[in-house]
Design an enzyme around this catalytic site. Structure first.
Site, PDB file in Angstrom:
ATOM      1  N   ASP A 141       0.844  -1.193   0.000  1.00 53.01           N
ATOM      2  CA  ASP A 141       0.000   0.000   0.000  1.00 53.01           C
ATOM      3  C   ASP A 141       0.888   1.255   0.000  1.00 53.01           C
ATOM      4  OD1 ASP A 141      -2.986   0.918   0.426  1.00 53.01           O
ATOM      5  OD2 ASP A 141      -1.867   1.985   1.965  1.00 53.01           O
ATOM      6  N   HIS A 158      -7.268  -6.554  -0.628  1.00 57.93           N
ATOM      7  CA  HIS A 158      -6.153  -5.599  -0.560  1.00 57.93           C
ATOM      8  C   HIS A 158      -5.117  -5.958   0.509  1.00 57.93           C
ATOM      9  CE1 HIS A 158      -4.066  -1.795  -0.963  1.00 57.93           C
ATOM     10  NE2 HIS A 158      -4.275  -1.507   0.309  1.00 57.93           N
ATOM     11  N   TYR A 214     -11.630   8.405  -2.988  1.00 53.24           N
ATOM     12  CA  TYR A 214     -11.150   8.491  -1.603  1.00 53.24           C
ATOM     13  C   TYR A 214      -9.964   9.443  -1.433  1.00 53.24           C
ATOM     14  CZ  TYR A 214      -7.185   5.266  -2.364  1.00 53.24           C
ATOM     15  OH  TYR A 214      -6.009   4.684  -2.795  1.00 53.24           O
ATOM     16  N   TYR A 242      -1.289  11.368   1.700  1.00 56.41           N
ATOM     17  CA  TYR A 242      -2.162  11.666   0.555  1.00 56.41           C
ATOM     18  C   TYR A 242      -2.152  13.161   0.236  1.00 56.41           C
ATOM     19  CZ  TYR A 242      -4.088   6.994   1.427  1.00 56.41           C
ATOM     20  OH  TYR A 242      -4.252   5.648   1.611  1.00 56.41           O
TER      21      TYR A 242
END
Length: 317
Positions: free
Chosen positions: A101, A296, A150, A231
């Site tokens: 990830d 995931h 997201y 992010y």
């Protein structure tokens, strides 16, 4: 957990929590969002028993590692700087790298900036993402996937944190970890995580109430802002990495992904991995493993298989 040791280390101007076990060649494990060093508990135990020294930090902003407040402290240069300082502190020249990830994204940056420090990379879930020079990433995501995508919803500081607090940390973690919806993931504004009080979420078989309690306690103590800032620094990374446009990553790589992974099922990703684009950008890509019926959080869902796949690859070097 069965002899896993913990220590605090000063690296790159911050204090970092590290979990480790064993002796031998170092395997550096990098977790993603919303996770912690703990995601690698099965790998630490298995690989330490095979003569390796697994080291799994809480990355900057997570768990017991320091969490600077500014978004500008979460660029790829800061995070890779932390890892280089950690590798130096361990007294080794090179490490095996295993990452998932956001950890995988940071792993690609580490291989791009300092390939000399990585013997080989086992990458889970997120393939290399070549820099697109014409458009900033968040802008392009809004264009392709909409405002509810997201990553777009994560951009405004404090907003998603408030939504998580309203629903509750445990409920959000349960929902995220158990989700098997194909990508691209979206978080609608009326109910971001789709949590309904009359429809309780059941934990998957590979994640216990004890595991959830560990995660929830750490995120309740320290919040989600550190992890979300990765992010929020995406466009900063895009600007900082302009000199690496069109660069190839020249580290031996094994890529492993579940066919139900929300990243792999996001439009364009599967095609890039399977069509030769991935191999063009990562010429030492050794193998792509697509695991059937897996979501995931692959290293927890199929821990024993992942342990074997990691070992089968790194023992060649």
């Amino acid at each position: 957990m069965e002899g896993i040791q913990h220590r605090m280390m000063n690296v790159n101007g911050i204090t970092m929590h590290v979990a480790e076990k064993g002796q031998g060649p170092v395997i550096l494990f990098l977790h993603g969002f919303p996770e912690l060093w703990y995601t690698w508990r099965h790998q630490i135990l298995a690989l330490s028993s095979l003569g390796y020294h697994p080291v799994a930090p809480d990355l900057r902003g997570y768990g017991d590692t320091e969490a600077p407040t500014c978004i500008t402290s979460y660029t790829c240069l800061h995070i890779v700087g932390d890892l280089i300082a950690l590798i130096d502190s361990l007294g080794v020249e090179q490490v095996f790298l295993v990452a998932h990830d956001w950890g995988a994204i940071i792993g690609w940056y580490l291989c791009m900036f300092r390939a000399d420090r990585v013997k080989a990379f086992v990458c889970l879930s997120v393939p290399f993402m070549p820099r697109k020079p014409k458009m900033k990433p968040v802008e392009s995501m809004r264009l392709f996937f909409g405002e509810d995508y997201y990553i777009c919803r994560f951009q405004e500081p404090g907003k998603i944190e408030a939504e998580i607090a309203h629903v509750g940390t445990s409920e959000v973690l349960k929902k995220v970890l158990s989700s098997r919806e194909p990508g691209p993931p979206s978080l609608p504004k009326d109910n971001a995580f789709g949590i309904k009080p009359d429809t309780p979420v059941t934990l998957p078989s590979w994640f216990s109430e004890e595991d959830l309690s560990y995660y929830a306690n750490k995120f309740n103590q320290n919040g989600f802002t550190g992890g979300l800032n990765y992010y929020r620094a995406l466009d900063l990374n895009w600007g900082l990495t302009a000199p690496w446009t069109n660069v190839q990553v020249k580290v031996p790589v094994k890529f492993i992904v579940g066919d139900l992974d929300s990243v792999y099922t996001t439009p364009g990703i599967k095609e890039y991995v399977q069509s030769g684009g991935f191999k063009r950008d990562v010429p030492l890509l050794d193998e792509v493993v697509v695991m059937e019926g897996v979501g995931h959080f692959i290293n927890q869902e199929r821990a024993e298989e992942i342990n074997s796949l990691i070992y089968d690859f790194i023992k060649k070097f």
